[in-house]
Scaffold this motif. Structure first.
Motif, PDB file in Angstrom:
ATOM      1  N   VAL A 152      13.032  77.246  -0.258  1.00  0.00           N
ATOM      2  CA  VAL A 152      13.848  78.070   0.637  1.00  0.00           C
ATOM      3  C   VAL A 152      12.900  79.053   1.315  1.00  0.00           C
ATOM      4  O   VAL A 152      12.091  79.692   0.643  1.00  0.00           O
ATOM      5  N   ILE A 153      13.006  79.157   2.635  1.00  0.00           N
ATOM      6  CA  ILE A 153      12.111  80.051   3.345  1.00  0.00           C
ATOM      7  C   ILE A 153      12.902  80.936   4.301  1.00  0.00           C
ATOM      8  O   ILE A 153      13.872  80.487   4.905  1.00  0.00           O
ATOM      9  N   ASP A 154      12.510  82.190   4.351  1.00  0.00           N
ATOM     10  CA  ASP A 154      13.157  83.149   5.250  1.00  0.00           C
ATOM     11  C   ASP A 154      12.348  84.432   5.202  1.00  0.00           C
ATOM     12  O   ASP A 154      11.236  84.448   4.665  1.00  0.00           O
ATOM     13  N   THR A 155      12.922  85.521   5.704  1.00  0.00           N
ATOM     14  CA  THR A 155      12.256  86.815   5.594  1.00  0.00           C
ATOM     15  C   THR A 155      12.224  87.215   4.120  1.00  0.00           C
ATOM     16  O   THR A 155      13.063  86.773   3.322  1.00  0.00           O
ATOM     17  N   LYS A 156      11.276  88.056   3.781  1.00  0.00           N
ATOM     18  CA  LYS A 156      11.170  88.509   2.392  1.00  0.00           C
ATOM     19  C   LYS A 156      12.445  89.247   1.970  1.00  0.00           C
ATOM     20  O   LYS A 156      12.911  89.104   0.841  1.00  0.00           O
ATOM     21  N   GLU A 157      13.026  90.010   2.870  1.00  0.00           N
ATOM     22  CA  GLU A 157      14.236  90.765   2.551  1.00  0.00           C
ATOM     23  C   GLU A 157      15.387  89.831   2.174  1.00  0.00           C
ATOM     24  O   GLU A 157      16.103  90.087   1.198  1.00  0.00           O
ATOM     25  N   LYS A 158      15.569  88.752   2.930  1.00  0.00           N
ATOM     26  CA  LYS A 158      16.662  87.826   2.634  1.00  0.00           C
ATOM     27  C   LYS A 158      16.429  87.068   1.328  1.00  0.00           C
ATOM     28  O   LYS A 158      17.354  86.854   0.540  1.00  0.00           O
ATOM     29  N   ILE A 159      15.181  86.662   1.104  1.00  0.00           N
ATOM     30  CA  ILE A 159      14.859  85.955  -0.146  1.00  0.00           C
ATOM     31  C   ILE A 159      15.086  86.878  -1.343  1.00  0.00           C
ATOM     32  O   ILE A 159      15.707  86.489  -2.335  1.00  0.00           O
ATOM     33  N   MET A 160      14.606  88.107  -1.250  1.00  0.00           N
ATOM     34  CA  MET A 160      14.745  89.046  -2.363  1.00  0.00           C
ATOM     35  C   MET A 160      16.206  89.427  -2.591  1.00  0.00           C
ATOM     36  O   MET A 160      16.598  89.753  -3.717  1.00  0.00           O
ATOM     37  N   ALA A 161      17.033  89.361  -1.562  1.00  0.00           N
ATOM     38  CA  ALA A 161      18.453  89.702  -1.706  1.00  0.00           C
ATOM     39  C   ALA A 161      19.198  88.666  -2.560  1.00  0.00           C
ATOM     40  O   ALA A 161      20.109  89.018  -3.304  1.00  0.00           O
ATOM     41  N   VAL A 162      18.807  87.389  -2.464  1.00  0.00           N
ATOM     42  CA  VAL A 162      19.496  86.355  -3.256  1.00  0.00           C
ATOM     43  C   VAL A 162      18.801  86.069  -4.590  1.00  0.00           C
ATOM     44  O   VAL A 162      19.388  85.453  -5.473  1.00  0.00           O
ATOM     45  N   LEU A 163      17.569  86.529  -4.748  1.00  0.00           N
ATOM     46  CA  LEU A 163      16.791  86.225  -5.957  1.00  0.00           C
ATOM     47  C   LEU A 163      17.490  86.610  -7.261  1.00  0.00           C
ATOM     48  O   LEU A 163      17.532  85.794  -8.186  1.00  0.00           O
ATOM     49  N   PRO A 164      18.071  87.807  -7.405  1.00  0.00           N
ATOM     50  CA  PRO A 164      18.710  88.152  -8.685  1.00  0.00           C
ATOM     51  C   PRO A 164      19.816  87.159  -9.086  1.00  0.00           C
ATOM     52  O   PRO A 164      19.902  86.765 -10.254  1.00  0.00           O
ATOM     53  N   GLU A 165      20.623  86.725  -8.123  1.00  0.00           N
ATOM     54  CA  GLU A 165      21.688  85.776  -8.452  1.00  0.00           C
ATOM     55  C   GLU A 165      21.118  84.390  -8.767  1.00  0.00           C
ATOM     56  O   GLU A 165      21.585  83.709  -9.674  1.00  0.00           O
ATOM     57  N   VAL A 166      20.084  83.984  -8.030  1.00  0.00           N
ATOM     58  CA  VAL A 166      19.439  82.697  -8.304  1.00  0.00           C
ATOM     59  C   VAL A 166      18.863  82.703  -9.713  1.00  0.00           C
ATOM     60  O   VAL A 166      18.998  81.723 -10.453  1.00  0.00           O
ATOM     61  N   GLU A 167      18.230  83.801 -10.096  1.00  0.00           N
ATOM     62  CA  GLU A 167      17.669  83.910 -11.453  1.00  0.00           C
ATOM     63  C   GLU A 167      18.735  83.695 -12.518  1.00  0.00           C
ATOM     64  O   GLU A 167      18.473  83.054 -13.536  1.00  0.00           O
TER      65      GLU A 167
END
Length: 108
Positions: free
Chosen positions: A72-87
């Motif tokens: 998955v690729i996007d801005t760092k802000e968007k990736i970091m926003a979904v990371l906690p739920e993905v984890e």
């Protein structure tokens, strides 16, 4: 033109499920719903993980649980926003995030 971004790479087994659905189908839908730019699912031909069990399409060692990589690729802000739920969704696998430089080409 180069733009800063982030790549989230998820390593799972083909049998991994999220909410009773294969993770390889659930996650791209999740990322699309959250407005991320792109997601690609790769099915591996061979590989092993922390359990040291080889999974392969080799006829002599055939496995129905092949490795899967989801990028998955996007801005760092968007990736970091979904990371906690993905984890929390990935119970057995590996999630990594790395900074990338993107050149986005969009058809006119």
């Amino acid at each position: 033109m180069l733009q800063n971004g982030a790549l989230m790479r998820i390593y799972i087994a083909e049998s991994t499920k999220i909410n009773e659905k294969p993770a390889s189908r659930f996650l791209p839908e999740y990322f699309m719903k959250h407005g991320l730019t792109g997601c690609t699912v790769y099915r591996g031909m061979s590989g092993f993980g922390h359990e040291n069990k080889l999974r392969t399409v080799d006829v002599l060692q055939f496995s129905l649980d092949l490795p899967v990589i989801i990028d998955v690729i996007d801005t760092k802000e968007k990736i970091m926003a979904v990371l906690p739920e993905v984890e929390t969704m990935i119970e057995d696998g590996l999630v990594m995030v790395q900074d990338v430089q993107m050149i986005q080409k969009v058809p006119k």
